[in-house]
Scaffold this active site. Sequence first.
Site, mmCIF file in Angstrom:
data_model
loop_
_atom_site.group_PDB
_atom_site.id
_atom_site.type_symbol
_atom_site.label_atom_id
_atom_site.label_comp_id
_atom_site.label_asym_id
_atom_site.label_seq_id
_atom_site.Cartn_x
_atom_site.Cartn_y
_atom_site.Cartn_z
ATOM 1 C CB THR A 182 5.944 38.830 23.395
ATOM 2 O OG1 THR A 182 5.593 37.878 24.393
ATOM 3 C CG2 THR A 182 7.084 38.287 22.558
ATOM 4 C CE LYS A 189 6.657 35.136 25.109
ATOM 5 N NZ LYS A 189 5.892 33.930 25.384
ATOM 6 C CE LYS A 231 4.405 39.866 19.349
ATOM 7 N NZ LYS A 231 3.757 40.259 20.619
#
Lengths: 294, 294, 294, 294
Positions: free
Chosen positions: C96, C172, C241
């Site tokens: 990711t 994503k 994140k």
Amino acid sequence: MKKVAFIGLGSMGMPMAKNLQSAGYQLHVFNRTTSKVNEMESLGAQGFTVLKEAIKDVDVIITMLSNDEALKSVCYGSEGIIENAKKDAIHISMSTVSPELIEELLKAHNKNQHFLVSAPVFGRPEAALAKKLWMVVSGDPIAKEGINNVLEAMGQGVFDFGEQVSAANLIKIAGNFMILSMVEALSESMALLEKNHISRQQFVDFITTTLFNVPIYQNYGKIIAQRNYEPAGFKLELGLKDVNLMHLASDRARVPMPIVDILLSKFMISLEKNRASLDWSAIELVTAENAGLR
Amino acid sequence: MKKVAFIGLGSMGMPMAKNLQSAGYQLHVFNRTTSKVNEMESLGAQGFTVLKEAIKDVDVIITMLSNDEALKSVCYGSEGIIENAKKDAIHISMSTVSPELIEELLKAHNKNQHFLVSAPVFGRPEAALAKKLWMVVSGDPIAKEGINNVLEAMGQGVFDFGEQVSAANLIKIAGNFMILSMVEALSESMALLEKNHISRQQFVDFITTTLFNVPIYQNYGKIIAQRNYEPAGFKLELGLKDVNLMHLASDRARVPMPIVDILLSKFMISLEKNRASLDWSAIELVTAENAGLR
Amino acid sequence: MKKVAFIGLGSMGMPMAKNLQSAGYQLHVFNRTTSKVNEMESLGAQGFTVLKEAIKDVDVIITMLSNDEALKSVCYGSEGIIENAKKDAIHISMSTVSPELIEELLKAHNKNQHFLVSAPVFGRPEAALAKKLWMVVSGDPIAKEGINNVLEAMGQGVFDFGEQVSAANLIKIAGNFMILSMVEALSESMALLEKNHISRQQFVDFITTTLFNVPIYQNYGKIIAQRNYEPAGFKLELGLKDVNLMHLASDRARVPMPIVDILLSKFMISLEKNRASLDWSAIELVTAENAGLR
Amino acid sequence: MKKVAFIGLGSMGMPMAKNLQSAGYQLHVFNRTTSKVNEMESLGAQGFTVLKEAIKDVDVIITMLSNDEALKSVCYGSEGIIENAKKDAIHISMSTVSPELIEELLKAHNKNQHFLVSAPVFGRPEAALAKKLWMVVSGDPIAKEGINNVLEAMGQGVFDFGEQVSAANLIKIAGNFMILSMVEALSESMALLEKNHISRQQFVDFITTTLFNVPIYQNYGKIIAQRNYEPAGFKLELGLKDVNLMHLASDRARVPMPIVDILLSKFMISLEKNRASLDWSAIELVTAENAGLR
């Protein structure tokens, strides 16, 4: 000189009534707490414990009360202002209340041939005592003309916002919003700086001698930099009413006001944290806590 | 008198360089656009088209550039300031740039025995020309002492925020945030009032003669009340950099700043609506549109 | 069968590599921590401690790393993938990471005649082990065709989002955003109900057997209703994140995403309150605290 | 079998009344619009144009009305339910109304020895017709027991939230909030993807076959991806009532709900843009416009 009834001798009403008395008006005063009435009597006013009698045959009735509920309670009912004021009486509503209530009261007064002028004030009790209030006024032009001297006896300036009676209430709401927006902006800035180990006070000193060189920034800047929230200049629990008025006005007019959403959240959180009796600028503490500073 | 190199003759740098020239400094000037260099030469400065030569043997190097990228481009590389400045040279960075870049440049300069002082300014080009800038300064005390006269030749006051070199950059960011928060608060207030048929201008006149009786409220209040966004005092597309700096600072320090979120949204929407060249206070238009006012 | 290098044997990479091994691929594995390499060797994979050797003459290189920095560190430099992969090698980036990094890597790979396919996954370590991951994929059609079997060996379904290599990364990011939005909505609902003395669990039972009758609501609903944040399924500090990726994507594309602003604030506050190692749904605690519930 | 009066034959009430009629209840129906009454009469119900007569000697009175005002108008006054219902009658309030009103009605009913059960429903008119409504119920246990069969004749499941009569109303508010939060999250995701040239429909197909594999996401996902807001399943102008109920509940309970603030803004903006008759998920258009997508 006009006969004036003054309803509501709270922390704002009392010094305002004193200034009217000093200016030579023949004053009727009414308050739920007798000690306040007695204090005004000792200065020469005529005290009343029955509202209906306080306003009988009076030319001008001033109300200075804490919220919509309190104002409604003296206006409506068989003992109230609307039922008992004399024909052509002028009611000056100086409380910070909703524009909707003022529009509603106007209709009721008009049916009984009274005038209603809205005249909220800007300033804290010290300013009221020092005759330093700013006033905004709206309503019937003739009525406004007739009460101009009365208002001038209580402050340092009157700003006229036209005939729509609730206009002054919206200006009061917008003005309070400007003040709280400043508080929020100062809080966010200071949290950023404190987290970076930069002096909050030094920042305030800088901006309030340069770009924002004006007492309202200087006073709130100092309070916030020093987290000097007690004793309160204006209590957080009372401030919630003002933020609710902002929110209601935004909703009614369908005007998204995102800073109002921020303020309302911070007031709610502050009250949950038992800060009701701190100064309303203590909403800053939530910002600091969110930043891990406390 | 000290030999000074001035790098960056944009709308701010040019008037600042002129004031230094008037104050009697022996000035080296460097700019990508030759016409600006020529203009300064006509006033007696020594013009350069090669950066490296402009800063050779110079005591003080001032950079006044548009953003982090521009500042990096003159600092780094074989032709850059860090490689070519003489020992003990003082670099005064006056651009509005990120605190992170300033901390990074400090390390690079220290390796080569230079000083770095950060000294961002508050004020628009007219203020720069009139020597009315406010400056905030941070960094090595001896270096700051050494350049005090240089700074004073360009503005009306210098505020010292200590030794942490990036402190002044955070103050600049916080100061800009205070200004934009005021713009947002004025926008929301005026949308509420306009929707209620109350004059925006009258509101501005009221608050800027009473609570907010200070030029920054008066000037922006007037611009916003009249939607007078052209010509821009400070273009919206340039302002985005400042809002991004606020956001970055909030993120880095982990300080939630909800008004910054509001501002960033309104800048994004404004740019999508092709308002890049309007004054940055034109973010007000989004607030008005959200209220159905346009 | 294809020779496959698997780079990154973390909590997700390890079970994914195991499934590839089980599927019969000739596997090279590389990881900074030797114990993980040893574990895979015991299952028949070939372990490497030098990245460059792990990827030499390999057809397919899979990277499953924690963030942009980690991915860059294995791609760039004289020992990295870009310098050392063989011609026509296919790099499958399953981490990711930011769409920007993926676009940047594509250019670097293309110069050396490699392919880059982006294929982030949805699912937690247990799902990875059970071959229940969902994968989204984007990039060159021929390369995607070539690696389809490899992907299918690791999950239960692959969704193709076209040729723009970073498309899968944005999917994503959007998918994670959908999950966290659900967490925030559940948190706000439950705070409202708890404050009104209504059972959080009963509310969850109701909505997850009716309108939101789907495991993701059931699982998170239960965790949040019971405040069962330890052990973490996905740690809050890692989740930051992902929220930063959302925020960056919103900024880059100039798409105001107000729920992202809320999430980022709550993650920041949570980290300041030392909740880094709780499950990321523990941002709920901030909502509860703001409501005075804790 | 019990005698039941059904008050309010709107788009929801009508199909619900039909299901009661089919189930064999002796039905009294009342509605302001006579055509609806006639329609029910043709199915065997007894129609009334005078409310007072419709509820005389009836065991169970069901109200299904559009808002607080409508419910108050049938409850209060000399012709209303409270004055005219027989002793031990059970009033089932199925409208989406404020918890405050329900608590207030409970007191009034109790004085006259009636029961009040709150039982709002989830589902649109088609679901009502198909007996697929979900119901949440709260109030006096004996009364709930007594009306269980009545409720089951109108839906597919009843969830009991205890004795606090307004609990079911808060659940209804929270449930609607969950739905609109999903709409907002889908809108923000799709704006981000569309701006990056990624198919909205493909994203919806992906998430609604994997993580969010449930009809409510599938249906709204499709509507939003295709911007298929006409004809409205639930009109935006009616949805505003629900968002206002959320906001009021948040305020009353002092629970900051930032997603509610976002929703309220988007509803206000949508109404200003004349989208009152679109489906309430059309708040998505504001998100798209803010991103410059329309």
